[in-house]
Structure formats: structure tokens, C-alpha cells
Design an enzyme around this catalytic site. Structure first.
Site, PDB file in Angstrom:
ATOM      1  N   GLY A  66      44.884 -45.840 -95.529  1.00 28.68           N
ATOM      2  CA  GLY A  66      44.231 -45.332 -96.793  1.00 28.68           C
ATOM      3  C   GLY A  66      43.475 -46.485 -97.594  1.00 28.68           C
ATOM      4  O   GLY A  66      44.143 -47.667 -97.691  1.00 28.68           O
ATOM      5  N   THR A 125      40.231 -43.183-107.632  1.00 27.77           N
ATOM      6  CA  THR A 125      40.963 -42.744-106.605  1.00 27.77           C
ATOM      7  C   THR A 125      42.533 -42.934-106.791  1.00 27.77           C
ATOM      8  O   THR A 125      43.033 -43.803-107.584  1.00 27.77           O
ATOM      9  CB  THR A 125      40.397 -43.267-105.247  1.00 27.77           C
ATOM     10  OG1 THR A 125      41.004 -42.040-104.337  1.00 27.77           O
ATOM     11  CG2 THR A 125      41.149 -44.580-104.661  1.00 27.77           C
TER      12      THR A 125
END
Length: 184
Positions: A57, A13
Site C-alpha cells: 500500500g 490518504t
């Protein structure tokens, strides 16, 4: 340092946060992988906490990240939404708790005032450059964001995050173009 003592490598990611022109933007791609296979292409890795005043995040194992997000929310509640204090307390627990120590994830947190990176090794890092990134494509995104901040200062924090994540997605096979970006 033996291989066994090294912190886990977080991959699959890209999460990027930029503080620029009085705004903070955090964005992430949407790709989740299992080994060499794309398991899902539209995962939401950005979460709003504290009634939208803090954005987080995550990169790493999704289940581990959700566990950490829950713990971080608990710390925020316990410390009156003081993000820095909650981050430090989470990092201390993460480093010393037997269960948490095994979690493989990292977090970026942002409030209107600051950006912080929280790791399982007990680190709470505030960037010098107002740019933070985690995940497999993080160095590509961070390099692109730093260049954009310096050479295209007219861009907003959101525009910088979007462009830098797109650059990372063009380079990193574990990062895609399905972006989620939140702004404070």
C-alpha cells in the site's frame, strides 16, 4: 534539524495494515487530492506483487509511489521474493540515490509472515503491535485498529481494517469511505 532536512509530510490518504489471527489485511481509502480539491475518489492504492504473495500500500504522490513500487518489484525479483531483503535494499537506494531521494511517498508491504513500513529516510520498520499505518489519517486508523485488536479480538484482520479506516474517514478530510482491502 532544519525544516529543509525534515522528511516530507505525507497526506491525502490513509493506508492501514493489520496482522491478526494468522491473517494480514491491508486497506486504503480511494481519495486523491490536489491541494484542497478532491481530484478522484476511487484511486486504488493497494497492489499485489510476487504473484499475490506480497501486498503493498502507498501514500503520497501517486507518480512517486508508482516509481517506488516498480523499484520494489525489481528488488523482489533480484532477491528471490525475500520481502525483508528487498525492502532494505530499496530503502538504501531511496536514501542515497539523488533521484529517489526527492520522491514523496511511503510504502507498507506485507507477506504472510510480516509487515514492513519503508520510508525515504532509509527506515524499514516492523511494528511491535502488528499494526502499521501511513498517510494523513494514519494516526486515527492506527488508534482505532489498536483498540479493536485489544477490545474486539473476535474480529478478523479484514474487519478491523475496514472499521478502522471508516473511523479515520469520519475524522480525516483527506480520507474517504471508498475502501480497497486485500487479505493474505
Amino acid at each position: 534539524m532544519s525544516q529543509q532536512n525534515l522528511p516530507p509530510t505525507i497526506h491525502a490518504t490513509t493506508v492501514l495494515a493489520v496482522q491478526h489471527q494468522g491473517k494480514i489485511a491491508i486497506g486504503a481509502d480511494g481519495q486523491a487530492t490536489m491541494g484542497n480539491t478532491v481530484a478522484k475518489s476511487n484511486v486504488r492504492k493497494i497492489r499485489k506483487l510476487s504473484e499475490g504473495n506480497i501486498i503493498t500500500g502507498f501514500a503520497g504522490s501517486t507518480a512517486d509511489a508508482f516509481t517506488l513500487l516498480e523499484r520494489f518489484e525489481e528488488k523482489l525479483s533480484a532477491y528471490g521474493n525475500n520481502m525483508r531483503r528487498a525492502a532494505i535494499e530499496l530503502a538504501k537506494d531511496w536514501r542515497t540515490d539523488r533521484y529517489l531521494r526527492r520522491l514523496e511517498a511511503m510504502l507498507i508491504t506485507a507477506s504472510n509472515e510480516e509487515l514492513l513500513l519503508i520510508s525515504g529516510t532509509g527506515d524499514v520498520i516492523e511494528p511491535d503491535s502488528n499494526v502499521l499505518s501511513i498517510g494523513s489519517g494514519s494516526m486515527y486508523a492506527q488508534a482505532a485498529a489498536l483498540a479493536l485488536v485489544r477490545h474486539a479480538p473476535h474480529l478478523s484482520a479484514e474487519e478491523i481494517v475496514r472499521e478502522a479506516l471508516n473511523i479515520a474517514a469520519d475524522i480525516c478530510i483527506y480520507t474517504n469511505h471508498n475502501l480497497v482491502i486485500e487479505v493474505l
